[in-house]
Design a protein around this motif. Structure first.
Motif, short mmCIF file in Angstrom:
data_model
loop_
_atom_site.label_atom_id
_atom_site.label_comp_id
_atom_site.label_asym_id
_atom_site.label_seq_id
_atom_site.Cartn_x
_atom_site.Cartn_y
_atom_site.Cartn_z
N CYS A 73 4.18 5.44 -4.68
CA CYS A 73 4.56 4.04 -4.72
C CYS A 73 3.43 3.20 -5.29
O CYS A 73 2.27 3.59 -5.21
CB CYS A 73 4.86 3.53 -3.31
N ALA A 74 3.77 2.05 -5.83
CA ALA A 74 2.74 1.12 -6.30
C ALA A 74 2.00 0.54 -5.11
O ALA A 74 2.55 0.41 -4.02
CB ALA A 74 3.39 0.01 -7.11
N GLN A 75 0.73 0.20 -5.31
CA GLN A 75 -0.06 -0.48 -4.29
C GLN A 75 -0.73 -1.69 -4.93
O GLN A 75 -1.26 -1.59 -6.03
CB GLN A 75 -1.11 0.45 -3.68
N SER A 76 -0.68 -2.82 -4.24
CA SER A 76 -1.33 -4.03 -4.73
C SER A 76 -2.33 -4.52 -3.69
O SER A 76 -2.47 -3.91 -2.62
CB SER A 76 -0.29 -5.12 -5.02
N GLN A 77 -2.99 -5.62 -4.01
CA GLN A 77 -4.00 -6.19 -3.11
C GLN A 77 -4.99 -5.12 -2.64
O GLN A 77 -5.38 -5.07 -1.47
CB GLN A 77 -3.34 -6.88 -1.90
N ILE A 78 -5.37 -4.24 -3.56
CA ILE A 78 -6.29 -3.15 -3.22
C ILE A 78 -7.69 -3.74 -3.05
O ILE A 78 -8.25 -4.33 -3.98
CB ILE A 78 -6.28 -2.05 -4.29
N LYS A 79 -8.21 -3.56 -1.85
CA LYS A 79 -9.55 -4.05 -1.53
C LYS A 79 -10.45 -2.86 -1.22
O LYS A 79 -10.04 -1.92 -0.54
CB LYS A 79 -9.50 -5.00 -0.34
#
Length: 139
Positions: A73-79
């Motif tokens: 799956c896509a992942q966003s807001q990767i910190k």
């Protein structure tokens, strides 16, 4: 906690991380069965590789970093944790921005399944960059 509230939280945060930290009480196995796919991904699916480029910038060794999303799956807001991060080489702010002890990858935009993003920095010693947060999409 109602199912609609759980789904709202998933849209905004990584529920699995909340559950692991003990911040919410749910029957996680049942929730995973009902929301197949979301539980297949975690911060463990974000791999970070750092290798020396062989170049020196202002007397500091240059490091090439590759961040890969190995989730389906896509992942966003990767910190990433980046405590004390410094560099004598400019890093493209569209790719990597330091904010306190965390750094945001690609302006918080989605890193698609199996996709990678690359950047370089110059400092000695290299920094240990670890994923500390993300939001999972599209499972």
């Amino acid at each position: 906690m109602s199912r609609s509230l759980i789904k709202l939280i998933v849209d905004e945060y990584n529920l699995y991380e909340f559950w692991k930290a003990g911040l919410c009480e749910i029957d996680f196995q049942s929730w995973c069965n009902e929301n197949a796919g979301l539980c297949d991904c975690s911060l463990n699916n974000i791999n970070i590789g750092t290798v020396r480029s062989g170049r020196e910038i202002s007397g500091q060794p240059e490091w090439n970093v590759t961040v890969t999303n190995n989730c389906r799956c896509a992942q966003s807001q990767i910190k990433l944790s980046c405590m004390g991060f410094q560099t004598v080489e400019s890093v493209d702010p569209l790719i990597f921005v330091k904010n306190g002890d965390t750094c945001l990858l690609i302006n918080g935009n989605s890193l698609e399944a199996s996709a990678s993003v690359h950047f370089s920095y110059a400092w000695d010693p290299p920094f240990l960059l670890l994923p500390v947060g993300s939001v999972i999409h599209g499972c």
